[in-house]
Write an enzyme that holds these catalytic residues in place. Sequence first.
Site, short mmCIF file in Angstrom:
data_model
loop_
_atom_site.label_atom_id
_atom_site.label_comp_id
_atom_site.label_asym_id
_atom_site.label_seq_id
_atom_site.Cartn_x
_atom_site.Cartn_y
_atom_site.Cartn_z
N HIS A 181 -1.31 -8.17 -0.08
CA HIS A 181 -0.57 -8.80 -1.17
C HIS A 181 -1.38 -8.79 -2.47
CE1 HIS A 181 2.57 -10.60 1.51
NE2 HIS A 181 1.61 -10.41 2.39
N ASP A 197 4.79 -14.04 -5.21
CA ASP A 197 4.99 -13.45 -3.89
C ASP A 197 6.10 -14.20 -3.16
OD1 ASP A 197 4.24 -13.20 -0.83
OD2 ASP A 197 3.14 -11.60 -1.84
N THR A 207 6.13 -7.23 -1.55
CA THR A 207 5.16 -6.18 -1.25
C THR A 207 5.52 -5.35 -0.03
OG1 THR A 207 3.81 -7.79 -0.03
CG2 THR A 207 3.27 -7.42 -2.35
N ALA A 230 -12.68 2.02 7.38
CA ALA A 230 -12.40 3.34 6.80
C ALA A 230 -11.83 3.19 5.40
CB ALA A 230 -11.40 4.10 7.67
N GLN A 240 -9.23 4.07 3.67
CA GLN A 240 -7.99 4.69 4.14
C GLN A 240 -7.36 5.65 3.14
OE1 GLN A 240 -5.05 2.61 6.69
NE2 GLN A 240 -3.67 2.85 4.94
N HIS A 264 -0.25 1.38 12.17
CA HIS A 264 0.46 0.14 12.51
C HIS A 264 1.71 -0.04 11.66
CE1 HIS A 264 -1.80 -0.75 8.97
NE2 HIS A 264 -1.47 -2.02 8.92
N TRP A 302 3.27 -1.77 5.21
CA TRP A 302 3.99 -1.09 4.12
C TRP A 302 3.05 -0.33 3.19
CZ3 TRP A 302 8.52 0.72 3.99
CH2 TRP A 302 9.07 1.18 2.79
N ALA A 327 3.88 -8.78 12.03
CA ALA A 327 4.65 -8.93 10.78
C ALA A 327 5.95 -8.13 10.86
CB ALA A 327 3.79 -8.55 9.58
#
Length: 477
Positions: free
Chosen positions: A16, A119, A141, A345, A347, A362, A365, A385
């Site tokens: 977020h 949020d 998000t 990592a 990413q 996983h 988003w 989630a």
Amino acid sequence: MKNSRLVFIPAPGMGHIVSTVEFSKLLITHDHRFSVTVFVIKLPNATNVDAYIHSLTSSPNLPKRLQLIHLPTDESQSAQTLPHVIQNSIPHVKQAASDLVQESHSNPDSPRLAAFIVDIFCTAMIDVADGLGVPSVIFYTSGAAFLGLMLHLHRLREQGTLDTASPDFKDSGTELNVPSFSNPVPANVLPPFLLEKEREGFLDKYVKGLRKAKGIILNTFEELESQAVHSLSEGDTRIYAVGPILSAKDDETGQQGSDIIRWLDDQPESSVLFLCFGSMGYFGEDQVTEIARALENSGVRFLWSLRKPPPEGSRSTTDYSDPAEVLPEGFLDRTASIGKVIGWAPQAQVLAHKAVGGFVSHCGWNSILESVYFGVPIATWPLYAEQQPNAFELVRELKIGVEISLDYWMDIWNGSHSGVISGEKIEKGIKEVMERESETRKKVKLMSELSRKTLTKGGSSYSHLGRFIDDVMNNSM
């Protein structure tokens, strides 16, 4: 006209906060009339967030018109739930926002407070904005399809036409016709938190909060989620699809990150499978063994971010001091020529590397948006989630992912999960996602091109961003 200040209030989670900061940068780069102040709410023991904020504030590249204000945190309340943390932050938000209003009134060069951008988990702050006479907009998000799913379930519950809390519902074979999905959504891919009776109030609270906002900013783009964006746009709330908002590539990855990139530099193009499950993703030894078996039997080159379960009281995973302690005996030796097992990592940089050809994820988003942007197909393995419906969307709706699982789930607090996925099933997904000439890969490459165009002049996200800016500057929300 006086310049405008936007106050952003992200939920205190890594994904977020990162998305909020990156969208803030996009806004102030796009229009010089904006300044952004981010109110940082911190969960106790959130060490990964602390490290990110420190790196951000100490960076010489932090834009001058982007300000971060740390709200007071009671570290003694380490067991507080997210709703309690947000609720306890309301007085601090009210004081900090009032100070900004006072500064604007007393200093003609200070920008006016134009809006709160909150949020979805921070909709309690909308009342604070109302008290100051400024509009509120949600910064969402996750994906548009899942937002539509939450709104649809809330509507059905209000109508009394759906009892998702029934013990048999998840395995009933029920399929829901959800406006934000073009295919019926099976009950078994609905996340547990949407189905539990004790969590209904939790969900309904945030959905009701959405209704109080003047608009919703989505971190997605029309070309990716056209069905979902259009269905949401049919309501009364303004929708701004401004994505993909990605975390910036950081050249300062540290020694560990540099070692990873150097290893990738030595691998053939599109030959490496990257396995990474987010900052909170981890597995028990039984599942680690099955993943290792699948990798070894598949023969593919791999880069595996293997993380240790979080220490008690924390949600952030840590690195193994020696991965051999959890891996099958001899695995590291047998795969030394084709694979690398790592902890943390970088990413985005890994996915951007030309050697990476597939991603076991996983389905968070942010990870999905990164994989799309860099044109890397995903093999889906959702954990928690909203990741189960995200995986369903990738595989069945958009056809830019392949399935390892669509309905796997785990409780990140206690490690309970839906079972162990066999090495054979994992191997099948690995081989499928690494196919060089698959339709899935072609679709991802096409979507990658669209994701890069959409934020440029003439693109849909560029247009949505322009509408949002116009609405703020013209007080037309």
